[in-house]
Design an enzyme around this catalytic site. Sequence first.
Site, PDB file in Angstrom:
ATOM      1  N   LYS A  73       0.844  -1.200   0.000  1.00  0.00           N
ATOM      2  CA  LYS A  73       0.000   0.000   0.000  1.00  0.00           C
ATOM      3  C   LYS A  73       0.879   1.249   0.000  1.00  0.00           C
ATOM      4  O   LYS A  73       1.965   1.251   0.612  1.00  0.00           O
ATOM      5  CB  LYS A  73      -0.908  -0.019   1.237  1.00  0.00           C
ATOM      6  CG  LYS A  73      -1.986   1.057   1.239  1.00  0.00           C
ATOM      7  CD  LYS A  73      -2.928   0.869   2.418  1.00  0.00           C
ATOM      8  CE  LYS A  73      -4.003   1.952   2.479  1.00  0.00           C
ATOM      9  NZ  LYS A  73      -4.935   1.782   3.602  1.00  0.00           N
ATOM     10  N   SER A 148      -9.735   1.707   2.715  1.00  0.00           N
ATOM     11  CA  SER A 148      -8.877   2.444   1.811  1.00  0.00           C
ATOM     12  C   SER A 148      -7.836   1.571   1.096  1.00  0.00           C
ATOM     13  O   SER A 148      -7.215   2.042   0.152  1.00  0.00           O
ATOM     14  CB  SER A 148      -8.171   3.556   2.589  1.00  0.00           C
ATOM     15  OG  SER A 148      -7.296   3.016   3.564  1.00  0.00           O
ATOM     16  N   SER A 172      -9.979  -0.451   7.016  1.00  0.00           N
ATOM     17  CA  SER A 172      -9.414  -0.297   5.671  1.00  0.00           C
ATOM     18  C   SER A 172      -8.723  -1.534   5.097  1.00  0.00           C
ATOM     19  O   SER A 172      -8.370  -1.539   3.922  1.00  0.00           O
ATOM     20  CB  SER A 172      -8.428   0.877   5.649  1.00  0.00           C
ATOM     21  OG  SER A 172      -9.122   2.084   5.730  1.00  0.00           O
TER      22      SER A 172
END
Lengths: 484, 101
Positions: A73, A148, A172
Site C-alpha cells: 500500500k 482504503s 481499511s
Amino acid sequence: MTSWRYLTMHAARDLADRGELDLDAIDRAIRSAISGENPALGSYTQCLSAGAKPQAVPGSTAHALAGFGVAIKANIAGTGWRTDCGSRILKEYSAPYDATVVARLRRAGARFLGVTAMDEFGMGSSCEYSAWGEVHNPWHPDRTPGGSSGGSAAAVAAGLAWYALGSDTGGSVRLPAHCCGIVGLKPTWGRVSRYGLTAFASSLDTIGVLARDVKDAAQVYSAIAGPDPLDATSLPVSPGDPVAALTGLPRRRRIGVPRDFVRAAATPAVIEDLERVLAGLSADGAEIVSVDLPGLEAALATYTVISCAEAASNLARFDGTFYGARQPGSHYAAMVAETRSVGFGPEVKRRILLGTHVLADGYREQFYLRACRARQGLVTGMTALFRDIDALALPTAPTAAFALGSRLADPIAMYGSDVFTVPASLAGLPALTVPTGLDTDGLPLSVQLVGPACGEDYLLQLGAAVEERIRFRELKEAPWQRPL
Amino acid sequence: MDERRLIHLEKLAGLQLESDERRRLLVDLAQMATLVARLPAGGGPLMVDPVIGSQRPAPQLDSPDNDFAGDLFLARAPHHDAGFFVVPAVRPENETKEEDR
C-alpha cells in the site's frame, strides 16, 4: 483447476517443491499481466521491476514467503518506491528507509511487485478518494473494491499479487477484503510495527494483511508481526506460530453475536449470510450466543471524532516546510495554506477541518473528550465480554460492494460502510474477515471475527474452520475461476 | 457550523478554500455534525485505571495542569500495565527475549 495465477502461496509452494511449478517464471508472468491488466483495474500506481531494488536477501529462500510477489500500500515506506499515500502533496516523496514490515518481508525473500492505490492518507471506504484515480472491483468493474486498501485487495483478487499489505484504521483492510472476496487480517494494535507507516490516526492505525486464504494470511502475519525497537508502541509479544495453530477446530468455541446491532444496519442478504455461517459453526459444535454491548451504536460517531482529531494533528506536518510539495506564497503562512490547499483532496480537508473543530477551545469537552470516554466505555465493555465468549462474529460491512460514485455525494453514507469494523479498531482488538457467500448480484459477502487482544492465533484457527466449511474459493462465479 | 466558523477553522488548519468548496464543505460538515451528535452523553472515565507502573498518576486529558497529548498517548501505550488496551500481562513461556532486541 484454479489457474496458476490464483493459487494460494502454500499450494504453489507444494507444487514448486515437487518441481511442478517455476516461481521465477510465474513472477515474470505476473509482472507481464500487471502491465496488460492494470490500466483497466487501477490497482497499482507504481510497478516495480524485478531487477530493481528492493531485492530479496540471498540465502532467504527457506522462508514460506520466499519467491512470492507482494503488493504494498502506498502509505508504507520502502526504498525503491514513492510513498505518496495516494496524495498530490506527497507525489514526489520517496522514503530513504524501509518500514519494519518491508524490511521483514525483504529478509523473508519476498519479491516486491508494486505500490497500490489507496484513498488519500487512508481516508475513505471506496478507493475513490485517491489523487490518481479510482480502482475497480475484479468481481464487477462498476463496483468499489472497498477502501482504503482497495488497490491492495483488487490486486490479490485479480491474480496480480500473491498477497498484499494494507493499513487498517477503521476497517481499511477488512472492508476491501470483504468487497473483493479475499481474507483480511487486522492485527491487535501494536502487534505489527507501525514504523514506516504514514500516520493517519495513531491510536487506531495498524498494518494488516490481504491474502487468498487464511493460511496465506497466517504466513504473512507471522513474518511481519513481533516486537520492534523502532516502534515504542509495539507489543513485547512474539506472534508465535499461527500456521501450526491452524490444524483442526479450536477447542473453545463460544461465539457472541450482537444481533440487534447487526439487524439495525445490515441488509437482509448480509444478515442471512451471517446466520448461515453461524448455523455452520453451530453444526460443527460451536456455541452461538446473542450478546448486547452498549456503546456499539455510538462507535461510528466515536471513531469519526477521534480519527479526525488525530488526523488533523498528524497531517499538520505536511506544510511544504519539511514534507509536502511546496507551492509558492507571498509569505510563510500563505505558502503553507497554498501548499495544503492544493496538495490535499476534498475528503482529507473535510476530516482535517472536523478534527480541528472538535479539538478547538470551547468544543473539546463537547466532542473529543466525550468521544474518548465513549471509547473507554467500549474498551471496558469489550474486555468484560471476552471473559464470557471466545470470539465475536458480525458482518464486515452492511452491504456488498456498492457502485462506484454512488456514495461520493453523501459522506455519512460512505462512513456508514465502516459501522461494523470500527468497534474492533477503537478497542485495539484483532479482527479477521473471511469471505462466506454471494449476494443476489453475485458479489462477495463475508463474516468478521473479532477476538480478544493478541488472539490472532485463535481467530486464524476459527477463520480456517469457516473457510473449510464454506469453500468460498471454489465458487464458479469468482474472478479466479474465469479462464485467463 | 456557519461560514465564519469555517473560515476560522481554515486559518487554524492552514487551509484556504475556494468559495464553492467552502459551500460544499458546510453542507458536508453539517451532516457530519449530525453523526457526531450521536456521541453518548455522560462522564465516564478516560482510562480504565489512571495509574501507570507503580503509583504515578496518569495524566488526565481534562486536567488544566496537563495539556500534553504525548503524555496521554504514552499512558495508553500497551507497555504499561494499566494502559488503554488490555494485553496479556505475562510473556508466554515459549518466547525468548531475542526478539525484543
